[in-house]
Design an enzyme around this catalytic site. Structure first.
Site, PDB file in Angstrom:
ATOM      1  N   LYS A  47      37.355  37.723  46.222  1.00 21.36           N
ATOM      2  CA  LYS A  47      37.259  36.394  45.608  1.00 21.36           C
ATOM      3  C   LYS A  47      38.632  35.722  45.592  1.00 21.36           C
ATOM      4  CE  LYS A  47      35.148  36.503  41.774  1.00 21.36           C
ATOM      5  NZ  LYS A  47      34.658  36.591  40.395  1.00 21.36           N
TER       6      LYS A  47
ATOM      7  N   THR B 114      35.094  27.868  35.783  1.00 25.77           N
ATOM      8  CA  THR B 114      34.135  28.701  36.519  1.00 25.77           C
ATOM      9  C   THR B 114      32.791  27.974  36.644  1.00 25.77           C
ATOM     10  OG1 THR B 114      35.259  30.639  35.643  1.00 25.77           O
ATOM     11  CG2 THR B 114      33.125  30.997  36.676  1.00 25.77           C
TER      12      THR B 114
ATOM     13  N   LYS C 235      45.240  40.239  39.587  1.00 30.00           N
ATOM     14  CA  LYS C 235      44.735  39.123  38.774  1.00 30.00           C
ATOM     15  C   LYS C 235      43.253  39.322  38.585  1.00 30.00           C
ATOM     16  CE  LYS C 235      45.204  35.125  36.802  1.00 30.00           C
ATOM     17  NZ  LYS C 235      44.678  35.794  35.599  1.00 30.00           N
TER      18      LYS C 235
ATOM     19  N   GLN D 142      36.792  41.118  42.860  1.00 27.28           N
ATOM     20  CA  GLN D 142      37.892  40.195  42.575  1.00 27.28           C
ATOM     21  C   GLN D 142      38.886  40.109  43.740  1.00 27.28           C
ATOM     22  OE1 GLN D 142      37.911  39.091  39.007  1.00 27.28           O
ATOM     23  NE2 GLN D 142      39.059  37.407  39.894  1.00 27.28           N
TER      24      GLN D 142
ATOM     25  N   ASP E  65      36.875  37.239  30.319  1.00 32.91           N
ATOM     26  CA  ASP E  65      35.596  37.502  30.992  1.00 32.91           C
ATOM     27  C   ASP E  65      34.594  37.602  29.842  1.00 32.91           C
ATOM     28  OD1 ASP E  65      34.384  38.348  33.769  1.00 32.91           O
ATOM     29  OD2 ASP E  65      33.564  39.812  32.376  1.00 32.91           O
TER      30      ASP E  65
ATOM     31  N   LYS F   4      40.941  44.186  37.376  1.00 30.11           N
ATOM     32  CA  LYS F   4      39.983  43.873  36.305  1.00 30.11           C
ATOM     33  C   LYS F   4      40.174  44.891  35.204  1.00 30.11           C
ATOM     34  CE  LYS F   4      36.519  41.051  35.337  1.00 30.11           C
ATOM     35  NZ  LYS F   4      36.292  39.649  35.715  1.00 30.11           N
TER      36      LYS F   4
HETATM   37  P1  NDP Z   1      30.602  35.018  27.883  1.00 30.77           P
HETATM   38  O1  NDP Z   1      30.891  36.205  27.067  1.00 30.77           O
HETATM   39  O2  NDP Z   1      31.212  33.719  27.504  1.00 30.77           O
HETATM   40  O3  NDP Z   1      29.025  34.789  27.973  1.00 30.77           O
HETATM   41  C1  NDP Z   1      28.172  35.757  28.498  1.00 30.77           C
HETATM   42  C2  NDP Z   1      26.734  35.271  28.363  1.00 30.77           C
HETATM   43  O4  NDP Z   1      25.903  36.172  29.091  1.00 30.77           O
HETATM   44  C3  NDP Z   1      26.235  35.260  26.929  1.00 30.77           C
HETATM   45  O5  NDP Z   1      25.277  34.239  26.776  1.00 30.77           O
HETATM   46  C4  NDP Z   1      25.591  36.638  26.794  1.00 30.77           C
HETATM   47  O6  NDP Z   1      24.566  36.706  25.812  1.00 30.77           O
HETATM   48  C5  NDP Z   1      25.006  36.832  28.182  1.00 30.77           C
HETATM   49  N1  NDP Z   1      24.952  38.278  28.487  1.00 30.77           N
HETATM   50  C6  NDP Z   1      26.011  39.135  28.555  1.00 30.77           C
HETATM   51  N2  NDP Z   1      25.588  40.379  28.813  1.00 30.77           N
HETATM   52  C7  NDP Z   1      24.258  40.297  28.921  1.00 30.77           C
HETATM   53  C8  NDP Z   1      23.248  41.245  29.184  1.00 30.77           C
HETATM   54  N3  NDP Z   1      23.530  42.536  29.381  1.00 30.77           N
HETATM   55  N4  NDP Z   1      21.971  40.791  29.249  1.00 30.77           N
HETATM   56  C9  NDP Z   1      21.679  39.477  29.058  1.00 30.77           C
HETATM   57  N5  NDP Z   1      22.601  38.542  28.790  1.00 30.77           N
HETATM   58  C10 NDP Z   1      23.859  38.945  28.720  1.00 30.77           C
HETATM   59  O7  NDP Z   1      30.980  35.422  29.396  1.00 30.77           O
HETATM   60  P2  NDP Z   1      31.309  34.476  30.624  1.00 30.77           P
HETATM   61  O8  NDP Z   1      30.457  33.262  30.579  1.00 30.77           O
HETATM   62  O9  NDP Z   1      32.776  34.335  30.712  1.00 30.77           O
HETATM   63  O10 NDP Z   1      30.877  35.403  31.857  1.00 30.77           O
HETATM   64  C11 NDP Z   1      29.550  35.398  32.392  1.00 30.77           C
HETATM   65  C12 NDP Z   1      29.574  35.996  33.786  1.00 30.77           C
HETATM   66  O11 NDP Z   1      30.437  35.221  34.632  1.00 30.77           O
HETATM   67  C13 NDP Z   1      30.088  37.436  33.900  1.00 30.77           C
HETATM   68  O12 NDP Z   1      29.421  38.087  34.956  1.00 30.77           O
HETATM   69  C14 NDP Z   1      31.547  37.236  34.282  1.00 30.77           C
HETATM   70  O13 NDP Z   1      32.070  38.372  34.929  1.00 30.77           O
HETATM   71  C15 NDP Z   1      31.420  36.059  35.224  1.00 30.77           C
HETATM   72  N6  NDP Z   1      32.644  35.313  35.455  1.00 30.77           N
HETATM   73  C16 NDP Z   1      33.318  34.743  34.411  1.00 30.77           C
HETATM   74  C17 NDP Z   1      34.454  34.010  34.646  1.00 30.77           C
HETATM   75  C18 NDP Z   1      35.163  33.265  33.559  1.00 30.77           C
HETATM   76  O14 NDP Z   1      36.085  32.496  33.891  1.00 30.77           O
HETATM   77  N7  NDP Z   1      34.778  33.388  32.293  1.00 30.77           N
HETATM   78  C19 NDP Z   1      35.028  33.908  36.006  1.00 30.77           C
HETATM   79  C20 NDP Z   1      34.178  34.457  37.041  1.00 30.77           C
HETATM   80  C21 NDP Z   1      33.062  35.162  36.744  1.00 30.77           C
HETATM   81  P3  NDP Z   1      24.847  37.508  24.433  1.00 30.77           P
HETATM   82  O15 NDP Z   1      25.781  36.637  23.672  1.00 30.77           O
HETATM   83  O16 NDP Z   1      23.503  37.653  23.805  1.00 30.77           O
HETATM   84  O17 NDP Z   1      25.460  38.822  24.825  1.00 30.77           O
END
Ligand code: NDP
Length: 449
Positions: free
Chosen positions: A118, A214, A94, A115, A170, A130
């Site tokens: 977690k 999350t 998962k 993961q 993600d 993943k």
């Molecule tokens: P989204 O795609 O919804 O959002 C990602 C955000 O982070 C965007 O604002 C993006 O900006 C920014 N971002 C991504 N890459 C970069 C980078 N290299 N430098 C600066 N900003 C960056 O993703 P999520 O919110 O789902 O995920 C965010 C984090 O949380 C990740 O690490 C993910 O693995 C983790 N996570 C997510 C879960 C989920 O349920 N969604 C569960 C557990 C962990 P831009 O649009 O400009 O790229």
């Protein structure tokens, strides 16, 4: 005994480096866990004898595949797809799918490794995996994203199943992408197998609170940390990096719990709004228009936009890095500590560098690792699987109450384990040890496989 144990740890780490060259994020994730496990090896010789850690560091299966697709102008593109099925000791693999140009095998392996622990911490019956692709959905039309998702699933479907491997979203994969992926899976297999993907739309098998889980979960975890110190979110300023799924709902829950989130970002810059981020505007800009964060400052008079720069320069009591790995480095940590930040809660996976974690530890800043603090997403995915299996639908209130209970449970477990293993307050050690013990016991029970 101590030197013997550290020799074992160094040997395991050396093997991981040698067998996985160039996978720096994976090395970093393994190093952090290994540093916490010395105390476990001192008490349990069987883990050394049965090479338990080595087995957990080696994925059960890794799939890499070609993903060809055509854009709206007819140009052909070839991307690379990944699925790393890391560990199935506790249940089906998962973990989410990430679509971002930075995705490579090392990134997917670090995420899959995290993961495993977690998912164990949630107490739910789910293993760890993943996947993703170096495809960049940014700027692509809905039709292009659909064609990519269909091509991706045309290869991936053979590895999935509700009892085998259950992906979710993600970075770059939200409910739109999950919809396209699910449609193609259903078409190929001729099965309405709801439990094969989580993060589905509410009208077709999705679960209440999965979208929020999350971010909400990270805020619940922060609240549990504060309660140990007799504090709450009331009157506290928070900065939340990113403006995606985790960040938006982290901000929402911070506000509901009495705090004020004053800054958020994307990969081009950050906005500061001392009145508190206006969620209606933020959701309009990021979720509906899929625009840049600068548009928020164009619309909200109390906000200003900073191009580039570091969001961690903004003074706050609570920092919630929620964008991507290694976004909060030693300089940022020193700035946060100097500005009297009290709590750092990882919404993203491994957003804090090891040097930054050391700085927080030395400065007495409460630190929550992502594998504990952001587990609310996968925990609610497991609740989605539960509802799919029983053809049931729970209310928002019931689902949120379950989420809060799970997050409080994870915090208690990490907190108690840290005390039990002689490191009170060290939630990194607590999370790694508690997660490891759960997985290791199941690995042993299944024999040498
Ligand atoms: P989204 O795609 O919804 O959002 C990602 C955000 O982070 C965007 O604002 C993006 O900006 C920014 N971002 C991504 N890459 C970069 C980078 N290299 N430098 C600066 N900003 C960056 O993703 P999520 O919110 O789902 O995920 C965010 C984090 O949380 C990740 O690490 C993910 O693995 C983790 N996570 C997510 C879960 C989920 O349920 N969604 C569960 C557990 C962990 P831009 O649009 O400009 O790229």
């Amino acid at each position: 005994m101590v030197t013997e144990v550290s020799a074992v740890v160094e040997r395991i780490y050396g093997d991981v480096l040698r067998r996985n060259p160039g996978e720096t994020e994976f090395h970093q994730a393994v190093r952090e866990v290994l540093d916490s496990l010395a105390v476990v090896l001192e008490r349990h010789r069987e883990y050394t004898e049965m090479k338990t850690i080595e087995r957990i560091c080696e994925p059960e299966r890794q799939v890499i595949f070609r993903v060809p697709w055509q854009d709206d102008r007819g140009v052909v593109w070839i991307n690379r797809g990944f699925r790393v099925e890391f560990n199935s000791a506790l249940g089906p693999y998962k973990g989410g799918l990430r679509f971002h140009p930075s995705v490579n095998l090392g990134i997917v392996k670090f995420l899959g490794f995290e993961q495993v622990f977690k998912n164990a911490l949630t107490g739910m019956p789910i293993g760890g995996g993943k996947g993703g692709s170096d495809f960049d959905p940014k700027g692509r039309s809905d039709a292009e994203v659909m064609r990519f998702c269909q091509s991706f699933m045309t290869e991936l479907y053979r590895h999935l199943g509700e009892y085998t491997d259950v992906p979710a979203g993600d970075i770059g994969v939200g409910s739109r992408e999950i919809g396209f992926l699910f449609g193609q899976y259903k078409r190929i297999t001729n099965r309405y197998e709801s439990g094969v993907l989580t993060g589905k739309g509410l009208g077709w098998g999705g679960a209440q609170v999965r979208t929020e889980a999350t971010g909400y979960g990270a805020a619940f975890f922060a609240q549990a940390m504060m309660e140990v110190a007799g504090e709450s979110f009331e009157g506290k300023r928070a900065t939340v990096s990113g403006s995606g799924n985790v960040a938006v709902y982290g901000i929402e829950k911070v506000h509901q719990l009495g705090g004020t989130a004053v800054a958020c970002s994307d990969s081009t810059g950050y906005v500061v709004d001392d009145k508190g981020i206006d969620l209606e505007v933020l959701k309009q800009v990021k979720e509906i228009e899929r625009g840049r964060i600068s548009a928020y400052a164009d619309r909200v008079p109390s906000a200003h936009y900073v191009e580039g720069g570091s969001i961690w320069d903004v003074p706050c009591d609570v920092a919630v890095p929620s964008a991507t790995q290694n976004e909060l480095d030693a300089d940022a940590a020193a700035t946060l500590a100097r500005n009297r930040c009290r709590y750092v809660v990882e919404g993203a996976n491994m957003p804090t560098t090891p040097e930054a974690v050391r700085i927080f530890r030395e400065a007495g800043v409460g630190f929550a690792p992502g594998k504990a603090a952001n587990a609310g997403g996968v925990a609610t995915s497991a609740l989605e699987m539960q509802q799919n299996a029983s053809r049931d639908r729970w209310t928002f209130e019931h689902s949120e109450a379950r989420l809060e209970e799970i997050m409080r449970g994870i915090h208690t477990r990490c907190h108690r384990t840290a005390e039990e293993y002689g490191a009170p307050g060290d939630l990194v050690l607590g999370a790694n040890v508690a997660g490891f013990l759960e997985v290791a016991d199941a690995v042993h029970a299944h024999g040498l496989i």
